[in-house]
Structure formats: structure tokens, C-alpha cells
Design an enzyme around this catalytic site. Structure first.
Site, PDB file in Angstrom:
ATOM      1  N   TYR A 105       0.873  -1.167   0.000  1.00  0.00           N
ATOM      2  CA  TYR A 105       0.000   0.000   0.000  1.00  0.00           C
ATOM      3  C   TYR A 105       0.913   1.221   0.000  1.00  0.00           C
ATOM      4  CZ  TYR A 105      -3.484   3.413   1.595  1.00  0.00           C
ATOM      5  OH  TYR A 105      -4.294   4.518   1.718  1.00  0.00           O
ATOM      6  N   ASP A 144      -2.277  -1.284  -4.057  1.00  0.00           N
ATOM      7  CA  ASP A 144      -2.623   0.090  -4.380  1.00  0.00           C
ATOM      8  C   ASP A 144      -1.308   0.856  -4.411  1.00  0.00           C
ATOM      9  OD1 ASP A 144      -3.359   2.723  -4.458  1.00  0.00           O
ATOM     10  OD2 ASP A 144      -4.672   2.652  -2.712  1.00  0.00           O
ATOM     11  N   HIS A 242     -12.335   1.243  -4.242  1.00  0.00           N
ATOM     12  CA  HIS A 242     -11.508   0.507  -5.195  1.00  0.00           C
ATOM     13  C   HIS A 242     -12.238  -0.782  -5.584  1.00  0.00           C
ATOM     14  CE1 HIS A 242      -7.502   2.524  -4.251  1.00  0.00           C
ATOM     15  NE2 HIS A 242      -8.258   2.926  -3.238  1.00  0.00           N
TER      16      HIS A 242
END
Length: 252
Positions: A105, A144, A242
Site C-alpha cells: 500500500y 494500491d 476501489h
């Protein structure tokens, strides 16, 4: 081998919606999460047949990653071994006989780019970390990554060139990563595909209007090119801002 990555933007919230339904339906060998936003003991997921690996941020309700894997890892690393970068639960590395599976992340550069300098430091350290691992065996990275790499990776690219996630600096670091021996798997299969995104703001009816960004990725070592069989972005799956992304590989 099916691999899924999903920024759930708060796992406890998504569990109350459709998480288990999505998890069971996708039936992945690896199901990787970002932005779990919880601490140890705040959730008890029953996932028969899966080994669970969690990395929590020191700050409560912030960041955090997890990997659920059908096969137990040979070894596990939480973070990249650099204290500056390892306090926010952003990274998990699982080792297997023929590859490393990593979820990340990546730090957001934030409004007014107030964290851009830190982001650049992270990018350089993370790229070095990945390149060291890839000397040992191929790497499968997902997560991500908080960057839309090309103009076709977001709806409104002209008005976002000075905004977090689409600055020249961030895009340049992603280019450096690819140039160091990695493949953006979705672009490998769909080099010119437009209008397919993985994140939409909760504001301005962005998802309804498909005003999105492709910032969730599977990136693999060049040596795995022949193992790639497909890549998908599950825009039909809701529950978070998302949607899940997928890559399928054939690895002996």
C-alpha cells in the site's frame, strides 16, 4: 494460479457488506488486501484453507495490509527492514519456492503534495528492495500503488497533472520500476485499453460516471512474462472505492 488484490478501505466495513461473498466467489490462491484499517484482534475472519498474514500500522485505524494464501509461505517479511518505512503496515512479502508474493500500500502524496518528498524516498527504497529480491527469485507485486502511470490510466488526466497520484515525479518512479525489470501486467495484455479503472472518488458520482483512476496493479518480474495467462480489473465488484484486480499465472 489466481491472484487477487483489493484495497478494501476498511476491512470491517466491507465484511459487513459483501467481502465474504466476493472472497468465496473469486476463490483465489492469493487474496491480498490494502488499507485494512484495523489492529490485531479487531477482526476474526474464518477462512478455511487459507493461511493469514497481517501487517498492522502503529497508528490505529490507518493503512494496514494482509495476504490470505492457500499455500503456507516458506518465510514472511513485514516491511522492508527500514524503520522509516515500516511503521504504517504497508508491506508484506511471502517467500515461496519459485517466487516472492508481495502486497504493498504505497504512501499517498496527499493534498498539496505535502508527502511527496517522503513518497520519493519510499519509491527509491522500495525499488531497491524489489530488485534485491529479484536477484534471488522472481517477484509478484500487487497493491494500491497510488499512481496512474499513463494518460489512459485516468479519466481526467489533463486537469490532474499536479495532483497526488499523477505528478511527473510519481509517474517517473513507476517508469523507473518497470525499466529495472518489471511488467505492468494489465498493460501487457491491454496496452491501449482506455476507460477501465480501479478507483473512483466517493464524490461527484465518480463511479457512476466512470471518472476513475487505475492505481491498483499486479507488477511481475520480466522473467515471469511467459507464465502470465490473463489480467483483469473487476469493475463489477463494489463494496469499496476501489475494485479488485487480478492476475493469473502458470507457475510450476
Amino acid at each position: 494460479m489466481k491472484c487477487i488484490s483489493w484495497n478494501v478501505n476498511g476491512l470491517r466495513a466491507v465484511v459487513k457488506k459483501n467481502f465474504m461473498e466476493v472472497f468465496n466467489e473469486l476463490d483465489a490462491d492469493f487474496f491480498c488486501l490494502q488499507e485494512t484499517k484495523l489492529q490485531e484482534g479487531q477482526i476474526d475472519l474464518e477462512l478455511p484453507g487459507y493461511h493469514q498474514y497481517w501487517n498492522y500500522a502503529e497508528k490505529k485505524g490507518y493503512s494496514g495490509t494482509a495476504i490470505f494464501a492457500k499455500e503456507e509461505a516458506l518465510s514472511v517479511r513485514y516491511g522492508m527492514g527500514i524503520e522509516e518505512h515500516d511503521q504504517e503496515g504497508r508491506l508484506i512479502t511471502l517467500e515461496y519456492p519459485n517466487f516472492f508474493m508481495i502486497t504493498s500500500y504505497t504512501p499517498n502524496s496527499q493534498n498539496e503534495l505535502k508527502r511527496l518528498d517522503y513518497r520519493m524516498t519510499w519509491e527509491d527504497a522500495f525499488r531497491a528492495y524489489l530488485n534485491e529480491l529479484s536477484k534471488e527469485k522472481p517477484v509478484i507485486l500487487c497493491g494500491d500503488l497510488n499512481v496512474a502511470h499513463q494518460n489512459i490510466d485516468l479519466k481526467n488526466w489533463k486537469t490532474n497533472q499536479k495532483n497526488a497520484g499523477f505528478t511527473p515525479e510519481e509517474r517517473g518512479k513507476f517508469t523507473e520500476l518497470l525499466d529495472s525489470g518489471f511488467i505492468d501486467t494489465y498493460r501487457y495484455f491491454y496496452p491501449d485499453q482506455e476507460g477501465v479503472y480501479s478507483w473512483w472518488s466517493y464524490r461527484f458520482n465518480a463511479r457512476k460516471n466512470n471518472a476513475g483512476w487505475r492505481i491498483d496493479y499486479f507488477v511481475v518480474s520480466d522473467g515471469l512474462k511467459e507464465a502470465l495467462t490473463s489480467a483483469k480489473i473487476h469493475t463489477e465488484i463494489t463494496g469499496s472505492d476501489h475494485c479488485p484486480v487480478e492476475v493469473d499465472l502458470t507457475i510450476a
